[in-house]
Design an enzyme around this catalytic site. Structure first.
Site, short mmCIF file in Angstrom:
data_model
loop_
_atom_site.label_atom_id
_atom_site.label_comp_id
_atom_site.label_asym_id
_atom_site.label_seq_id
_atom_site.Cartn_x
_atom_site.Cartn_y
_atom_site.Cartn_z
N HIS A 240 0.84 -1.20 0.00
CA HIS A 240 0.00 0.00 0.00
C HIS A 240 0.87 1.25 0.00
O HIS A 240 1.84 1.35 0.76
CB HIS A 240 -0.92 -0.01 1.22
N LYS B 277 -13.18 4.50 7.55
CA LYS B 277 -13.59 5.50 6.56
C LYS B 277 -15.12 5.53 6.43
O LYS B 277 -15.71 6.58 6.25
CB LYS B 277 -12.95 5.18 5.21
#
Length: 938
Positions: free
Chosen positions: A145, A591
């Site tokens: 990532h 999120k």
């Protein structure tokens, strides 16, 4: 009152670094750079001590008078300072730990020493300690990532600086030696200044694979044996005596990887990429074995004249000699009396043939027959190689050479037990709809409309085809491009298990798992390539459903219960050792619903999964999808493990190590060894609860009620801002550099799931956190908590006391608030406001910023009240001081970045491409520099 931190050596080191950076700037940088850096540095340090609007305006005005080229060099200077400060911190901590070890006595809380002392005090017997060790499995999983934005070249340069700086601390140095070492360090800084920290081209998956392998080559091959030695040393000191059966420390470390296997949302991870990743991993570990075998052949030089090796070893030497001679290779007959040397050299030859065969496959340089010849000479698999090493070990013990056996020779055994011939178990990850579409296409060829079926009908049909002898594949069939690619992955899994190792793959992770059929779909596709037996006798693919949204976390029980009640699925699990792995996604759930709800639902989900597994007599391994930042599940590993729900940690834990976390933990062997032992110690402590099930391990039901309330209120407030406030996403894109981050060459995966959709759903969790972090909001790490705490305190007068009690007694709650404190401490609303000024819709931006600022003030106020402290992170003075040192240096970078964003966006809007490029260069360097200062970015 602040606790004094004795950090004189650290301050001395930082001062030395500062002096040397100054020398480099005066010698190498644009003439204006050194003066600018000094004025900004001193000015913002003073502003931290005494806010002064006039002085701040003067400094910001000075920034606007600098050209993009000068700003680039100013930013690079600050970036190098942060990198050096990080090294100074790391060295200081390493040296303090080393001093503690030299003094003797109890060590730091997260050490093996402190953990075992605690277990002894709790009454655990040596037999129970052995049982804990026998079940211990600590699995970090390296991912690509893109939050590690430093180049590998830069990391290697920083490693050299680390080594050079460490030498300066040697005692008894003469002034001449001290001067020479400082000169060598300065030379490394000159190289660092001339090394570009920004990637000039887009990263490819192959680059990410190479970066991941670098940590093993530079650090972990050294650190892993040291971690095992630390455990054994502690056991010998605290447990083993002449009256007890010695406690044996097994090899409890394994490593996983997503690099080259994670294809969810990454169109650049192709079947060929996965093959390349596995072969590169095998090459890397075989090279290490080849090197160590050759070294050992010069160490274990015993003569048969002076010792008697075992008969088993002598027979194995004859077999190796016959194999090599038969194939026209050298059998080292000159070492006929140096039996260990001869055996090791022949093993070296065999491993070299394994290596050459793998390199030939990787580079396509030999014919299939030539590769087959080399593989016949080499070892068939890692177990055969390991058996040879154990033969030597046993033989050394037979003539009282344990000291030799337990040295570098045992280190090699540890490496083979840990890494095999595969180095890391490669996980495959793909999104659930890809499997659903592929299965639908295969079944359509049989005249079945899979998409039209309800869940129960799908399950029945999937089990029917799983148990059928008939294949769904047809040589004449023409599959769509996506289905063909999906199927190719399973063919690769079959082939690579034969070529690399049966252990080459870890889990097949299904992201966006919404139903039980999503798991069976993967198994059905795997069955087409002989990875699943239709009679249920074997299953060579371990499926790990990933639950990552708030809605998914609420449906875990339903999905797993359905699976566990399917007899054929249970049969496959039994064939795989009755182990179910479940992955929990921290990033997307945070999120989606905010930090409070995400953290609590993940906590509760672990309990549900464990209860379900125990009810069905299954072992369960939780796979934690943690990121680097608090908003993505980040935080200290030890605290994260011991704060897991009591009874849910059963000796095994698996978690992602993402982005910048890899560099901070594993760049240097000294720190890597510490991080591995800290994680394993935490795992032992958390798992020890299973030995004695007392009520004290259970969570007070009132705490559960309180957390349910806080989670509900926190999510409500978070969604009010992120889902129901008009103009919020445009504000995010305008008031942070998230769009510009997406233009950087820091990863192969796109920043958004859909480039045409700028919604909260579309933006990936990493840039979501990254953007807020750069602009000093760190919003995902705390938003919603303040309102939740305030509302709870307002319900009843004594509720604050209840929260304070919960903070002291409930490890989960304390860990949550501790991590949030760190994020609040790094947040700066005055700086964030300047980013908000960049928004095109000024009226809406003012409204949204006011909401964020009010929640920040509320959160800080109530966190301080609940923790019963006067300053954020005051209960962690070392961390507090470390952050305080950095903030005055990050502040000017934020001021520069705000100016650069304005200039870059303005020139871009006017279509002035060349001028935009001039501003883009310092802009991306500012993102690098702020990341280095903040340390956890995404």
């Amino acid at each position: 009152m602040k606790t004094l931190v004795k950090d004189k050596p650290l301050r001395r080191r930082v001062k030395l670094f500062g002096k040397l950076v100054g020398k480099v700037l005066r010698a190498r940088a644009h003439g204006q750079v050194y003066a600018t850096v000094e004025e900004l540095r001193k000015g913002y340090i003073q502003l931290r001590k005494t806010p002064d609007a006039t002085k701040q305006h003067k400094l910001e005005r000075m920034i606007t008078l600098l050209s993009p080229e000068v700003l680039s060099e100013v930013i690079r200077a600050f970036n190098i300072y942060f990198s050096l400060t990080n090294i100074a911190d790391e060295l200081f901590k390493h040296q303090r730990r080393r001093e503690q070890v030299h003094k003797g006595g109890a060590l730091w809380e997260e050490s093996f020493d402190a953990t075992f002392r605690e277990l002894i005090k709790a009454g655990l017997s040596p037999q129970e300690i052995q049982a804990l060790f026998d079940n211990l499995l600590y699995i970090p999983v390296f991912t690509a990532h893109p939050t590690e934005i430093r180049r590998r070249t830069l990391m290697l340069a920083l490693r050299r600086v680390f080594l050079a700086a460490e030498k300066i601390d040697q005692r008894g140095l003469s002034w001449v030696e001290q001067a020479e070492l400082e000169a060598a360090l300065e030379a490394e800084l000159h190289i660092l200044w001339k090394t570009d920290e920004v990637r000039l081209r887009q990263m490819h998956v192959e680059d990410e694979i190479s970066n991941g392998l670098n940590y093993f080559r530079e650090s972990l091959f050294t650190a892993v044996p040291l971690a095992y030695r630390a455990a054994e040393r502690t056991i010998r000191r605290l447990y083993n005596d002449s009256t007890q059966t010695p406690i044996i420390v097994p090899s409890f470390l394994r490593f996983g990887s997503w690099i080259g296997g994670d294809r969810d949302g990454n169109p650049f991870v192709k079947p060929a990429t996965t093959i390349k990743a596995l072969r590169l991993q095998k090459v890397e570990i075989l090279r290490e074995y080849e090197h160590r075998l050759f070294e050992l052949s010069d160490i274990v030089t015993h003569s048969k004249t002076f010792c008697q090796p075992t008969e088993e070893l002598l027979q194995s030497i004859e077999r190796d000699a016959d194999l090599l001679t038969h194939n026209g290779l050298y059998a080292y007959n000159e070492h006929i009396f140096e039996i260990y040397r001869r055996k090791l050299l022949m093993m070296h030859t065999r491993i070299k043939n394994n290596l050459e065969a793998t390199e030939a496959r990787l580079n396509n340089t030999l014919t299939g027959m030539m590769i087959a010849d080399k593989e016949r000479i080499g070892y068939t698999h890692e177990e055969e190689f390991l058996a040879d090493l154990r033969l030597i070990y046993k033989s050394l013990l037979s003539h009282d050479d344990q000291a030799v056996a337990d040295g570098s020779f045992k280190d090699l055994i540890r490496l083979v037990e840990t890494f095999g011939f595969y180095l890391m178990k490669l996980d495959i990850r793909q999104e659930s709809t890809r499997h659903s579409d592929a299965v639908a296409e295969l079944l359509k060829a049989q005249g079945i409309d899979y998409q039209a079926l309800k869940e129960e009908e799908r399950l029945k049909l999937l089990v029917q085809w799983l148990q059928a002898e008939q294949s769904l594949l047809s040589p004449a069939a023409q599959w769509s491009e996506l289905t063909a690619e999906t199927l190719a992955v399973f063919q690769i899994m079959h082939d690579m298990q034969e070529e690399i190792s049966p252990q080459a793959f870890g889990s097949y992770v299904i992201s966006m798992t919404h139903s039980a059929s999503h798991v069976l779909e993967v198994l059905l596709l795997a069955k087409q390539y002989q990875l699943v037996d239709p009679k249920g006798h074997y299953c060579h693919v371990g499926v790990s459903p990933l639950f990552e949204t708030i809605d998914d976390l609420n449906h875990i029980e339903q999905v797993l219960t359905t699976l566990f009640h399917l007899p054929f699925y249970r049969q496959l699990l039994h064939a795989s050792g009755d182990l179910q792995e479940v992955m929990l996604g921290y990033s997307d759930s945070c999120k989606d619903g905010g930090i409070v709800t995400s953290s609590w639902l993940l906590y509760e989900a672990q309990k549900k999964i464990t209860v379900l597994a125990e009810k069905h007599h299954l072992a369960c391994r939780l796979f934690h999808g943690r990121g680097g930042a608090v908003g993505r599940g980040g935080g200290p590993t030890y605290e994260a493990i011991i704060s897991q729900p009591a009874g849910t940690v059963h000796g095994q834990i698996k978690f992602t190590e993402q982005g910048e976390v890899l560099a901070y933990k594993y760049s240097n062997p000294e720190t890597a060894m510490y991080e591995l032992t800290v994680g394993a110690a935490g795992l032992l402590k958390a798992s020890s609860m299973l030995m004695h099930k007392h009520k004290s391990f259970d969570v007070d039901s009132h705490y559960i009620e309180i957390m349910n309330y806080l989670a509900k209120q926190g999510e409500k407030q978070y969604r009010l801002l992120t889902d129901h406030t008009e103009g919020f996403m445009p504000f995010f894109y305008d008031a942070t550099p998230v769009a510009e981050i997406g233009l950087m060459n820091i990863g192969s995966r796109p920043a958004r799931r859909r480039s045409d959709n700028p919604s909260k759903y579309s933006i990936r969790a990493i840039p979501w956190v990254f953007g807020w972090s750069q602009a000093r909001y760190t919003l995902p790490a705390w938003f919603g908590l303040g309102t939740a705490l305030e509302k709870f305190c307002d319900k009843e007068t004594d509720n604050l006391l209840k929260l304070q009690k919960m903070y002291k007694e409930f490890p989960f709650f304390k860990s949550l608030l501790s991590n949030i404190q760190m994020s609040l401490f790094k947040t700066d609303m005055d700086i964030a406001r300047r980013y908000a000024d960049l928004c095109s819709d000024k009226q809406q931006a003012t409204k949204i910023f006011a909401m964020i600022k009010a929640e920040y003030d509320r959160t800080e106020q109530y966190v301080l009240k609940v923790a019963d402290i006067t300053d954020l992170v005051e209960d962690n003075p070392s961390l507090q001081l470390s952050i305080e040192r950095r903030l005055p240096y990050i502040d000017p970078l934020n001021a520069i970045q705000v100016y650069l964003l304005g200039q870059y966006r303005q020139t871009t809007a006017h279509g002035d491409t060349e001028e935009a490029k001039r501003w883009f260069d310092p802009l991306i360097r500012s993102i690098n520099a702020i990341s280095a200062g903040m340390r956890n970015t995404g």
